[in-house]
Design a protein around this motif. Structure first.
Motif, short mmCIF file in Angstrom:
data_model
loop_
_atom_site.label_atom_id
_atom_site.label_comp_id
_atom_site.label_asym_id
_atom_site.label_seq_id
_atom_site.Cartn_x
_atom_site.Cartn_y
_atom_site.Cartn_z
N ASN A 65 78.85 52.08 2.28
CA ASN A 65 79.32 53.07 1.80
C ASN A 65 78.56 54.01 0.00
O ASN A 65 78.19 53.62 0.04
N TYR A 67 78.52 55.17 -2.84
CA TYR A 67 78.48 53.72 -4.00
C TYR A 67 80.04 54.33 -5.03
O TYR A 67 79.81 55.96 -4.93
N GLN A 68 80.84 53.32 -4.83
CA GLN A 68 81.79 53.91 -5.58
C GLN A 68 82.36 52.92 -6.89
O GLN A 68 82.35 51.51 -6.03
N PRO A 69 82.84 52.82 -8.40
CA PRO A 69 82.84 52.07 -9.12
C PRO A 69 83.60 50.94 -8.59
O PRO A 69 85.14 51.62 -8.22
N ASP A 71 83.55 48.85 -6.44
CA ASP A 71 83.11 48.32 -4.99
C ASP A 71 82.37 47.40 -4.71
O ASP A 71 82.64 46.16 -6.00
#
Lengths: 308, 370
Positions: A65, A67-69, A71
Motif C-alpha cells: 500500500n 504508506y500511511q501512519p 499502517d
C-alpha cells in the motif's frame, strides 16, 4: 514479496525535477543504500517513499500500500534535518514515539530505558534534551528511530556528528537489527557504512536512477581493477607499452576493467621477463569511495567549474 | 506562581493600607501631628485638636522649626480665606506628604465652617452631596445604563483575554515545533492533520486551564479582600441579567475564540519562527480591538458604513457583535449573517491551515498518479 515497491517514481517541484523514473524493490530483511552527490534526489526519494511529499507520478508501495501512519508496517525514520522537543526530558520523548508506534506505556518505558543503557545515556534519562551534547542528542534521535522495533529503518546520514568510536558502535547496533530481519534503507555519503551495512546500492544522479545492484556488482560494474606493484630500481623502457600510473618512487599501478584478458598475469610476466625486481604485487577491486569518485567526480568537477 | 504572588501582593497592600487608615478619625478627618495659626478665626479649635493640631503662637519661630525638622507641618490660615491662600510649611518625608497636609488644611477649614451652619439644606447644598435620581429611556423602554451592559460586556472582556492568551500560545507552540524540526519524524507515525488538530485542541484546553488558574485566585482574592482594601466592587445587585443578550454573548464568544484560534493556528502552520509569528499576532490583536476605537459610532450610529464593515469583516466581527449585543443595537438579520461569516471563516481557515501544515504530504490512501 517486496516490502518496498517503487515504479516509475517522479517528483517535480514546478519546473525543477526532484527525481525521475525511479524503480526498485526491496524485500523484507534486505538492506539498500541510496547514494549520490548533493542534490541528486536522495532525500526527495525517501520523502516520497514515506508519503511526506506527494509524488508527481509513479507507484510507491510499502507492504502493498501507499504508506500511511498507522499502517501495520512500523517505520523508524531518521531525517536529514533532525530536531527534538528540546525542553522535554529524554525519557519522555522516547516514550512518546514508542507509544505512537503502538507500544503500551510500560513497554515504551522499558524499551526507552534499555536503549539509553545500551547507548551509555542511562544517567541522562530525566534530563531535558537541550542539556545534552550534540553527540548525545544524536543518539537520542537514533533512539527515537528504533523505538517500537520498526520493521523498516530509513536512516538519512545516521552517523553525522559521531566520532569513529560511536560510528563503529552504531554500525554494530544497526547490523544486529538487520541480522534479525529488519529492512534497512540507508542514505549516506559514508561509503564505508554502505559496505558494512547494506547488500544493495542505488546510485542517483541528477534525480535519475544511475545504477541499481548489489554492492559487489557495483564495484565491479562502476569501478575498476587496480593492479598495484612495488619494485626496486627503474622500470625498463620495454614496460612503457603498459599504461601504468606511477605513484611515487618504486610504486606503480595498472588500472583496468574487470575481465580484460588476464591483464595482471601478463603484466607480472612482462615485469619478470624484463628483469624488474618486483617486491610486491596485488590486484584489488575499487573501494566504494573510489567508485563514487569515479562515477560522480567528472560531473561534480564540471558543475563546480560552471558555478565558478 | 503568578496567582500566589498576586495574593501575597494584595495582602501586603492591605496591611499597608490598614496602617494608613489608622491616621483617620471617625469623622473622616485626616489626622496627624501638625501646628497651625488661624488668622481667619474660622477654625474650630476642638476639631483641630482632634485632627492632631497644636496652635502655634509665633509664625516665624514655627517656620524656623519646620526648616530644622522640629515641627513636621505648619498650616497658616489667612485672615481672608476668600482672597488669600492657605500657607503650608512642611518638612517633606514621603512623596505624598504634600497632598496629605493640603487635604487636611482644606478639610479642617470646611468642617469648621460647616459646624457653624444651622440649616441642613444649606449645608447639603454647599457640600454638593444632594443625591440625584435619573431615569433614562432607550427605544421606548427604561434604559438601565451601565447596569444593563455590564454582563454582556464581560463576554467581550473574556473574548479579548482568551484570544490574546491562546493566540500567543498557539503561535508559539507551532513555531517551536517548526524551529526544532520535529514535524518530519512525527508525520511518519501520525498524520499531519491529526497532529495539527490535536495541537490546536490541546493548546486551547491547556491554555484555558492556565488562564483559569491565573485568573480565578485573583478574582476570588479581589472579592474576598477587596472591600477591606477599599477597592471598588461591582454593584451586582444593579446588574441586569438579560438571557437573550447572555446567550448571544456566550455564543459569539465561543465562535470568536474558535475563529481566532484557527487564524492563529493557520499562521503558526506557516511561520518559521516565533518572531515571524508575533508580527501576525499583533495584526490580529489590532483588528480585534479596532471596534473599540469607534465605540462612540457603534453606540450612536450602528448603521454607519464603518460599523457595518466591522460587523461583517471576519477579524473584527466578534468584538463588534459583542459591543453591539451589549448596547442592544444589533438586529437578528445582522447577527445571523455575521455569525455565519465567522463560522465559515473558521472552517475555511482550519482546512487551509491543515493543508499548509502538512506541506506536500500525501493524503491518506491517495496513490500517486501512475
Amino acid at each position: 514479496m517486496a516490502l518496498v515497491k517503487v515504479r516509475e517514481l517522479s517528483k517535480h517541484y514546478g519546473s525543477v525535477t526532484g527525481i525521475e523514473g525511479i524503480q526498485f524493490n526491496i524485500d523484507a530483511g534486505e538492506s539498500m543504500a541510496i547514494v549520490g552527490p548533493n542534490g541528486s534526489g536522495k532525500t526527495t526519494l525517501v520523502r516520497c517513499l514515506l508519503g511526506l511529499v506527494e509524488a508527481s507520478e509513479g507507484i510507491v508501495h510499502i507492504a502493498g500500500n501507499s504508506y500511511q501512519p498507522g499502517d501495520p508496517t512500523r517505520i523508524g525514520y531518521l531525517p536529514e534535518d533532525r530536531g527534538h522537543f528540546q525542553r522535554d526530558r529524554v525519557i519522555d520523548v522516547l516514550r512518546l514515539f514508542g507509544t505512537l508506534r503502538g507500544l503500551d506505556s510500560r513497554a515504551a518505558d522499558g524499551q526507552a530505558h534499555e536503549y539509553l543503557e545500551e547507548m551509555g545515556l542511562g544517567s541522562l534519562a530525566f534530563r531535558p534534551i537541550q542539556a545534552l551534547s550534540n553527540g548525545q542528542q544524536q543518539k537520542v534521535h537514533l533512539g527515537i528511530t528504533f523505538m517500537g522495533d520498526p520493521d523498516l529503518l530509513v536512516l538519512d546520514e545516521p552517523t553525522r556528528g559521531f566520532d569513529p568510536v560511536n560510528k563503529a558502535f552504531f554500525n554494530k547496533y544497526v547490523a544486529e537489527r538487520t541480522s534479525r530481519g529488519v529492512t534497512l534503507i540507508l542514505v549516506t555519503h559514508q561509503m564505508q557504512e554502505v559496505d558494512d551495512l547494506t547488500e544493495r546500492i542505488l546510485f542517483l544522479d541528477d534525480g535519475a536512477q544511475h545504477y541499481l545492484g548489489t554492492v559487489h556488482d557495483a564495484k565491479r560494474d562502476l569501478g575498476e581493477i587496480r593492479t598495484e606493484f612495488t619494485f626496486l630500481g627503474d622500470l625498463p623502457s620495454l614496460i612503457n607499452d603498459w599504461p601504468l600510473e606511477l605513484q611515487g618512487r618504486g610504486r606503480a599501478a595498472l588500472i583496468h576493467r574487470d575481465g580484460e584478458d588476464r591483464m595482471p598475469e601478463r603484466l607480472l610476466s612482462d615485469l619478470m621477463n624484463a628483469g624488474v625486481r618486483v617486491t610486491g604485487f596485488q590486484t584489488r577491486s575499487s573501494t566504494l569511495d573510489e567508485v563514487f569518485v569515479h562515477t560522480y567526480g567528472e560531473s561534480m568537477q564540471a558543475e563546480d567549474e560552471i558555478s565558478r | 506562581m503568578v496567582p500566589a504572588f498576586m495574593i501575597l501582593l494584595a495582602f501586603l497592600v492591605q496591611s499597608s493600607e490598614s496602617a494608613i487608615r489608622k491616621s483617620s478619625d471617625v469623622s473622616g478627618l485626616t489626622t496627624f501631628a501638625f501646628h497651625y495659626l488661624d488668622h481667619s478665626g474660622l477654625i474650630d479649635a476642638d476639631l483641630a485638636r482632634r485632627a492632631g493640631g497644636s496652635l502655634a503662637t509665633d509664625v516665624d519661630k514655627a517656620k524656623e522649626d519646620v526648616k530644622t525638622g522640629k515641627i513636621r507641618t505648619l498650616i497658616v490660615y489667612p485672615s481672608d480665606v476668600a482672597r488669600s491662600k492657605i500657607q503650608i510649611f512642611e518638612n517633606n518625608v514621603g512623596l505624598v506628604a504634600d497632598q496629605k497636609s493640603t487635604a487636611l488644611a482644606r478639610q479642617l477649614l470646611q468642617m469648621s465652617v460647616a459646624r457653624t451652619v444651622d440649616s441642613p439644606q444649606i449645608l447639603k447644598s454647599l457640600t454638593a452631596s444632594v443625591e440625584v435620581d435619573r431615569a433614562g429611556y432607550r427605544n421606548g423602554v427604561p434604559d438601565l445604563g451601565l447596569a444593563a451592559v455590564a454582563v454582556p460586556m464581560l463576554f467581550l472582556f473574556l473574548y479579548f483575554t482568551m484570544t490574546i492568551f491562546l493566540g500567543n500560545q498557539i503561535i508559539g507552540g507551532f513555531a517551536e515545533e517548526r524551529e526544532q524540526k520535529i514535524r518530519e519524524v512525527l508525520f511518519v507515525d501520525v498524520t499531519a492533520s491529526s497532529v495539527f488538530l490535536a495541537r490546536m485542541v490541546a493548546t486551547t484546553v491547556l491554555g484555558a486551564l492556565q488562564l483559569a488558574i491565573m485568573v480565578i485566585p485573583i478574582v476570588v482574592a479581589y472579592f474576598a479582600i477587596g472591600p477591606s482594601l477599599g477597592l471598588p466592587l461591582p454593584a451586582f445587585s444593579t446588574w441586569v441579567l438579560d438571557s437573550s443578550k447572555m446567550l448571544v454573548g456566550f455564543g459569539t464568544l465561543l465562535l470568536g475564540v474558535a475563529m481566532m484560534i484557527a487564524v492563529h493556528a493557520a499562521v503558526g502552520a506557516k511561520i518559521k519562527s516565533v518572531r515571524e509569528g508575533s508580527a501576525f499576532a499583533t495584526l490580529f490583536i489590532i483588528a480585534m480591538f479596532s471596534p473599540s476605537y469607534i465605540l462612540g459610532v457603534i453606540s450612536e450610529n450602528p448603521g454607519s458604513i464603518a460599523v457595518q464593515t466591522m460587523t461583517y469583516f471576519p477579524l473584527t466581527a466578534p468584538s463588534t457583535l459583542l459591543f453591539r449585543n451589549a448596547l442592544g443595537n444589533i438586529s437578528l438579520v445582522e447577527l445571523v449573517i455575521s455569525t455565519t461569516i465567522v463560522v465559515i471563516t473558521t472552517v475555511v481557515t482550519t482546512l487551509a491551515a491543515v493543508r499548509v501544515y502538512r506541506g506536500g504530504q500525501a493524503l491518506p490512501r491517495k496513490a500517486p498518479k501512475s
